[in-house]
Design an enzyme around this catalytic site. Sequence first.
Site, mmCIF file in Angstrom:
data_model
loop_
_atom_site.group_PDB
_atom_site.id
_atom_site.type_symbol
_atom_site.label_atom_id
_atom_site.label_comp_id
_atom_site.label_asym_id
_atom_site.label_seq_id
_atom_site.Cartn_x
_atom_site.Cartn_y
_atom_site.Cartn_z
ATOM 1 N N LYS A 87 -32.359 -15.057 -5.903
ATOM 2 C CA LYS A 87 -31.389 -14.006 -5.565
ATOM 3 C C LYS A 87 -30.229 -13.946 -6.555
ATOM 4 O O LYS A 87 -29.624 -12.905 -6.753
ATOM 5 C CB LYS A 87 -30.874 -14.197 -4.143
ATOM 6 N N GLU A 109 -24.592 -7.356 2.052
ATOM 7 C CA GLU A 109 -25.137 -7.627 3.375
ATOM 8 C C GLU A 109 -25.919 -8.926 3.276
ATOM 9 O O GLU A 109 -26.400 -9.283 2.208
ATOM 10 C CB GLU A 109 -26.064 -6.496 3.811
ATOM 11 N N SER A 376 -40.048 -18.852 -5.046
ATOM 12 C CA SER A 376 -38.829 -18.027 -5.113
ATOM 13 C C SER A 376 -37.568 -18.825 -4.797
ATOM 14 O O SER A 376 -36.484 -18.490 -5.257
ATOM 15 C CB SER A 376 -38.955 -16.841 -4.152
HETATM 16 C C1 LIG Z 1 -34.491 -13.734 0.363
HETATM 17 C C2 LIG Z 1 -35.623 -14.574 -0.039
HETATM 18 C C3 LIG Z 1 -36.939 -14.064 -0.102
HETATM 19 C C4 LIG Z 1 -37.303 -12.674 0.334
HETATM 20 O O1 LIG Z 1 -36.696 -11.647 -0.384
HETATM 21 P P1 LIG Z 1 -37.459 -10.781 -1.465
HETATM 22 O O2 LIG Z 1 -36.519 -9.676 -1.738
HETATM 23 O O3 LIG Z 1 -38.745 -10.319 -0.847
HETATM 24 O O4 LIG Z 1 -37.706 -11.639 -2.634
HETATM 25 C C5 LIG Z 1 -37.947 -14.877 -0.569
HETATM 26 N N1 LIG Z 1 -37.692 -16.167 -0.937
HETATM 27 C C6 LIG Z 1 -36.451 -16.694 -0.874
HETATM 28 C C7 LIG Z 1 -36.260 -18.089 -1.304
HETATM 29 C C8 LIG Z 1 -35.381 -15.913 -0.432
HETATM 30 O O5 LIG Z 1 -34.146 -16.464 -0.380
#
Ligand SMILES: *Cc1c(COP(=O)(O)O)cnc(C)c1O
Length: 408
Positions: A87, A109, A376
């Site tokens: 993020k 948000e 992610s």
């Molecule tokens: C917020 C988040 C997601 C989901 O958000 P996307 O916009 O689909 O990437 C996925 N993995 C992590 C670690 C997150 O913090």
Amino acid sequence: MKIYNDFFGEFGGRYVPEVLRPPLDALEAAFLAAMGDPAFLAELESIRRDYIGRPTPLLFASNATREIGGAQIYVKLEGLANTGAHKINNAAGQGLLAKRMGKRRVIAETGAGQHGVASAAMCAKLGLDCTVYMGEVDIRRQRPNVFWMELYGAKVVPVTGGSRTLKDAVNEAMRDWAGSFADTHYLLGSALGPSPFPDMVREFQSVIGRETQAQARERGLDVAALVACVGGGSNAIGFFAPFIESSEPRLIGVEAGGRGAGRGNNAARMSGEGALGVVQGYKSLFLMDEDGQLLPTHSVSAGLDYPGIGPQLASLGRTGRVEFTSVGDLEAIEALRFFAREEGIVFALESAHAGAHALRLARELPKERAIVVNMSGRGDKDLFIAARALDPDAWARFLGEEAASYGR
Ligand SMILES: *Cc1c(COP(=O)(O)O)cnc(C)c1O
């Protein structure tokens, strides 16, 4: 690739009240100018390198690969980015853009709090005021992230309307922006919302895909598939971005299968029952009832339980370029444990959904091929949930003793 699209097939667009058109027009113009300005790109590059810690590594999961006995499993370690997830890539791009536009204040948000944490941290670094809208219910559930946001100096505003969760926080942020855009930037957290947000967020997240492409080439990998989890879709679309125009590798999005089939038990829009709708400024597929009301969703991972999906991914799903599947709560937790044991890395629960599907796929593919899964985020933030699932007795004892030590 074209940067600005407005619509992706039938999805996307800009369905907003008149008052939000001028700030969205101004944002689009500023974004396009910034992306063509070497000074902006150099500043972004320096933030990526020195503050975020990019490039993030591409790890060969050698033990996991040996254990599964099929295709080679590689993991893009976005979780090693500062603040623990992808993020921050988007927060960095939009934060710098806000400064360039002369804004002094940023609003955001947040649901689980991950985007709020990334925004608060980036604003601290860039010297911007930060206000984060967060549903009252989420504030209660996600206390640790509220603590981090406030530590970074952000103001966390509880949203008390509606279901008091993410969608209400988005409404509140939009309302703020309609009256404040002269000095305020709305830092939206995923690849959705009214145009130009889906394009902008994809561009700022596409650094994940570009690095992966270079790292895979350097090692001569024969990549069969990229696998990413999909909440709103920002890590997936950023990971996939450089590969969309070609027919290889396979691009696979993994949604939250939650407790299984049935309304309210999951957040499967593409792999489940998403219906066409216009919500919060854009047209896409949403989990809705017959009256168009958003349905409650469930996932063990707070980042995957959004009822909608970014318009570009919806479109790529329709054309078949991106395949969608789902992984349930238990399989995700099992994958989290598997990668911890085999590789010494702890996936965020969201990312563990992608990890679980990569394991399924590796079993079906030959040893010469590679699968790259995007981690992610890292799992530190999920300590409470993981410990409750995997070691409930010892964890409950710890929490009880901890609370007692406060003596209140
Ligand atoms: C917020 C988040 C997601 C989901 O958000 P996307 O916009 O689909 O990437 C996925 N993995 C992590 C670690 C997150 O913090």
